[in-house]
Design an enzyme around this catalytic site. Structure first.
Site, PDB file in Angstrom:
ATOM      1  N   LYS A 169       0.854  -1.183   0.000  1.00 45.70           N
ATOM      2  CA  LYS A 169       0.000   0.000   0.000  1.00 45.70           C
ATOM      3  C   LYS A 169       0.888   1.230   0.000  1.00 45.70           C
ATOM      4  O   LYS A 169       2.027   1.192   0.474  1.00 45.70           O
ATOM      5  CB  LYS A 169      -0.905   0.033   1.232  1.00 45.70           C
ATOM      6  CG  LYS A 169      -2.204   0.777   1.017  1.00 45.70           C
ATOM      7  CD  LYS A 169      -3.201  -0.013   0.190  1.00 45.70           C
ATOM      8  CE  LYS A 169      -4.515   0.721   0.040  1.00 45.70           C
ATOM      9  NZ  LYS A 169      -5.519  -0.071  -0.676  1.00 45.70           N
ATOM     10  N   ASP A 223      -6.968   4.239  -5.200  1.00 43.34           N
ATOM     11  CA  ASP A 223      -7.568   4.145  -3.867  1.00 43.34           C
ATOM     12  C   ASP A 223      -8.277   5.476  -3.633  1.00 43.34           C
ATOM     13  O   ASP A 223      -8.512   6.240  -4.581  1.00 43.34           O
ATOM     14  CB  ASP A 223      -6.497   3.857  -2.808  1.00 43.34           C
ATOM     15  CG  ASP A 223      -7.101   3.404  -1.476  1.00 43.34           C
ATOM     16  OD1 ASP A 223      -7.032   4.183  -0.511  1.00 43.34           O
ATOM     17  OD2 ASP A 223      -7.650   2.287  -1.407  1.00 43.34           O
TER      18      ASP A 223
END
Length: 451
Positions: free
Chosen positions: A111, A151
């Site tokens: 991430k 995202d």
């Protein structure tokens, strides 16, 4: 050595650790794998200097947490939001590792992102930020190393700027990012994938636990939070199937449609969000009520299915109690770690009682459809092919079915309240955690990361 407090990461780790206890008691050698897997393989932090339209320089923090590569290249989104910090990205990367394992695809976990806020910025400012961000990130990613995606705050516009910058820096066209435009390497169904996949997962939960609340019935009442991609496409799928969507929300408040939203309503909200607008600005335009500063969960006197689809920790213990009182039967996360631990405990306590119980599905299982289609996009890029929307949707549906079956089977065996008994549903949170952990741990062991 005392480490800085990382509340989001600690919450995710504690949730995994607590649900693994029955498995670890029977297989104590796996404790070594748990000790190792909770530490990222690599954490990158860098500065991003960019210029606004007036020529003024700005600096933001950039991050990439490359958590685990036992099952494949690091895979996970890039979040652009002022709240981004290392704790949040560690929690997301940690969750992503086990979520990706549940898809059955060859993807590790990672991430990244920045505390840059794209809201209120011009296209040129966003482009200059993305180019500066990729100048550093490009050193650490690649189609077989680390494949970021979108995202919160990172949509097709940002992915396009990032992809263009990478291509120029490396002089190669490869599938190094997912979420691309359909004409330049993207996959059909990718924008819809998380929301659609969430509903495909929920359909199996309904069939097993409460078929009287079929999504083909208008009488089935569904509460959804958020108004981004996940919430929009989950709402559209529910509406297409025939059930009633009562709520949508954003960071400023919630709109309630007691007679239900239409597909046209959701499309109108989608267009508003693309322009950076808030729900408050259109609340009076429809048969809706607006509740400033509120989330949906305490506003509905009756609800059967709740789908948190906004951000982490958006359902508190108090809100969970309100949902139970309103008659909720299924809670499935479209967001990552959408429920606090207190909320999860309340839902799990209801499940153990049996009868008209609440059945809770964690995001690492119920929202894995987005990264699953990202994995399918990687496969299409490698083969230089584009599959039809119908083909991708069918593959997504199968992945969600497999994920549900894996979580259910592991939950039956390893629920913290013991093996499944008559009238009690297995814990899907325990099942998802154990199944994902075993797959990652076994790959790590085979590769010599623990023994």
């Amino acid at each position: 050595m005392v480490l800085p407090s990382e509340p989001e990461f600690e919450q995710a780790l504690n949730e995994l650790t607590s649900t693994l206890q029955p498995f670890l008691k029977a297989n104590p050698e796996y404790q070594r794998a748990l000790d190792i897997v909770q530490i990222p393989e690599r954490t990158l932090q860098f500065r991003v200097v960019w210029e606004d339209d007036q020529g003024n320089p700005h600096v933001n923090r950039g991050y990439r947490v490359q958590y685990n590569s036992a099952l494949g290249p690091y895979k996970g989104g890039l979040r652009l939001h002022p709240s981004v910090n290392l704790s949040i990205l560690k929690f997301l990367g940690f969750e992503q590792t086990f979520k990706n394992a549940l898809t059955g695809l060859n993807m590790g976990g990672g991430k990244g992102g920045s505390d840059f806020d794209p809201k209120g910025k011009s296209d040129s400012e966003v482009r200059r930020f993305c180019q500066a961000f990729m100048l550093e990130l490009s050193r650490h990613i690649g189609k077989d190393t680390d494949v970021p995606a979108g995202d919160i705050g990172t949509g097709v516009r940002e992915i396009a700027f990032l992809f263009g910058a990478y291509k120029k820096l490396r002089n190669e066209w490869v599938g190094v990012l997912t979420g691309k435009g359909n004409d330049w390497g993207g996959s059909h169904i990718r924008p819809e994938a998380t929301g659609y996949g969430l509903i495909y997962y929920v359909l199996h939960m309904i069939e097993r636990s409460c078929p009287e609340y079929s999504l083909s019935k208008p009488e089935t009442l569904v509460a959804i939070s958020g108004s981004g991609n996940v919430a929009q496409y989950a709402a559209i799928k529910v509406i297409e199937l025939g059930a009633t969507v009562l709520s949508l929300s954003d960071s400023k408040g919630t709109i309630i449609a007691y007679k239900g939203f239409t597909k046209a309503d959701v499309e109108k909200i989608s267009a508003l969000k693309l322009k950076g607008g808030s729900l408050e600005s259109i609340a009076s335009a429809g048969a809706w009520t607006y509740h400033a500063g509120k989330r949906p969960w305490t506003l509905l006197p009756k609800v059967h299915i709740a789908l948190p689809s906004a951000t982490q920790n958006e359902v508190s213990g108090e809100e969970a109690e309100a949902l139970v009182k309103a008659g909720v039967r299924i809670v499935a996360e479209g967001s990552n770690m959408g429920c606090t631990q207190e909320a999860i405990d309340i839902f799990e306590a209801s499940r153990v009682k049996g009868g008209k119980a609440v059945w809770y599905a964690p995001g690492k299982a119920s929202n894995c459809g987005g990264v699953a289609v990202s994995g399918l996009e990687m496969a299409q890029n490698s083969a230089r092919l584009t599959w039809t929307p119908q083909d991708v949707d069918a593959r997504l549906n199968k992945i969600m079915t497999d994920c549900y079956n894996i979580s259910y089977a592991a939950g039956e065996k390893w629920s913290t309240d013991g093996p499944s008994v008559a009238g009690v549903l297995p814990s899907l949170v325990a099942g998802a955690n154990v199944a994902g952990f075993i797959k990652v741990a076994d790959a790590m062991k085979a590769q010599g990361d623990w023994w």
